[in-house]
Scaffold this motif. Structure first.
Motif, PDB file in Angstrom:
ATOM      1  N   ASP A 173      12.660 -23.538  30.053  1.00 46.89           N
ATOM      2  CA  ASP A 173      11.911 -22.292  30.066  1.00 46.89           C
ATOM      3  C   ASP A 173      12.761 -21.165  29.465  1.00 46.89           C
ATOM      4  O   ASP A 173      13.893 -21.396  29.025  1.00 46.89           O
ATOM      5  N   ALA A 174      12.230 -19.963  29.445  1.00 49.95           N
ATOM      6  CA  ALA A 174      12.913 -18.825  28.833  1.00 49.95           C
ATOM      7  C   ALA A 174      14.251 -18.523  29.501  1.00 49.95           C
ATOM      8  O   ALA A 174      15.151 -17.965  28.874  1.00 49.95           O
ATOM      9  N   SER A 175      14.392 -18.909  30.773  1.00 49.65           N
ATOM     10  CA  SER A 175      15.647 -18.686  31.505  1.00 49.65           C
ATOM     11  C   SER A 175      16.636 -19.829  31.336  1.00 49.65           C
ATOM     12  O   SER A 175      17.712 -19.812  31.932  1.00 49.65           O
ATOM     13  N   GLY A 176      16.254 -20.856  30.574  1.00 49.58           N
ATOM     14  CA  GLY A 176      17.136 -21.992  30.349  1.00 49.58           C
ATOM     15  C   GLY A 176      17.049 -23.074  31.406  1.00 49.58           C
ATOM     16  O   GLY A 176      17.818 -24.025  31.392  1.00 49.58           O
ATOM     17  N   ARG A 177      16.097 -22.954  32.342  1.00 49.14           N
ATOM     18  CA  ARG A 177      15.916 -23.984  33.375  1.00 49.14           C
ATOM     19  C   ARG A 177      15.115 -25.139  32.798  1.00 49.14           C
ATOM     20  O   ARG A 177      14.192 -24.946  32.014  1.00 49.14           O
ATOM     21  N   ASP A 178      15.473 -26.337  33.234  1.00 46.76           N
ATOM     22  CA  ASP A 178      14.770 -27.529  32.770  1.00 46.76           C
ATOM     23  C   ASP A 178      13.332 -27.540  33.255  1.00 46.76           C
ATOM     24  O   ASP A 178      13.038 -27.143  34.390  1.00 46.76           O
TER      25      ASP A 178
END
Length: 191
Positions: free
Chosen positions: A124-129
């Motif tokens: 996602d935009a926050s870098g979470r898988d």
């Protein structure tokens, strides 16, 4: 894959299998499962009427004999052994009290990982898988099953999923078609 999730549900297996099967059969969101209370369950009629926080109303679903058998075992043994059984009216309890929607999501992801069917599909935009198998995908699976395997009309699917507008239900159909076309582009004759 739903059966693989059930076969690989993490401990406590009885509780977690009930939650997975219930989400698959009902289309309940994980927040609705977390909010379900013991008194919401009518074991005689095999019906649950629970509060759905996302839509701020009660939703009702029937459940199968498979859920009924596990639910009876859970209510009569497993739940009663939980530290919070006497102080909480929530149906599903964890080590720290009522189970949270986030924990339900982790249980589904863990079952998928245990089954060897989990994969990261993006970030996602926050870098979470972002994972392929999630609790919400059980809703998508139910919608697919109702529309394509049982050949139910889209209005029935809308009502079961609790969508206020048929266009929301239509998104499930469009996402399936898009995924199918992507797979054909990737692995089909035209690839």
């Amino acid at each position: 894959e739903k059966d693989q999730l059930l076969d690989n549900a993490p401990a406590p297996a009885t509780r977690n299998k009930i939650m997975i099967q219930l989400m698959w059969e009902s289309g309940f969101r994980r927040s609705t499962v977390a909010e379900t209370k013991v008194q919401d369950v009518d074991q005689e009629r095999q019906v649950i009427e629970a509060y759905a926080p996302k839509v701020d109303k009660s939703v009702t679903t029937a459940y199968s004999d498979a859920v009924a058998a596990k639910l009876n075992l859970y209510l009569n043994m497993d739940r009663g052994a939980n530290l919070y059984a006497d102080t909480s009216d929530r149906l599903f309890l964890g080590r720290e009290g009522p189970i949270s929607p986030e924990r339900i999501g982790m249980i589904v992801r863990d079952a998928a990982e245990n089954a060897g069917i989990q994969e990261v599909i993006s970030q996602d935009a926050s870098g979470r898988d972002r994972y392929r198998v999630t609790a919400h995908k059980l809703r998508h699976g139910l919608a697919h099953h109702m529309l394509h395997k049982q050949e139910m009309d889209i209005e029935t699917v809308r009502d079961q999923l609790g969508h206020s507008d048929i266009s929301i239900t239509q998104v499930y159909v469009e996402q399936e078609e898009s995924a199918r076309l992507d797979k054909m582009r990737e692995k089909g004759p035209a690839s």
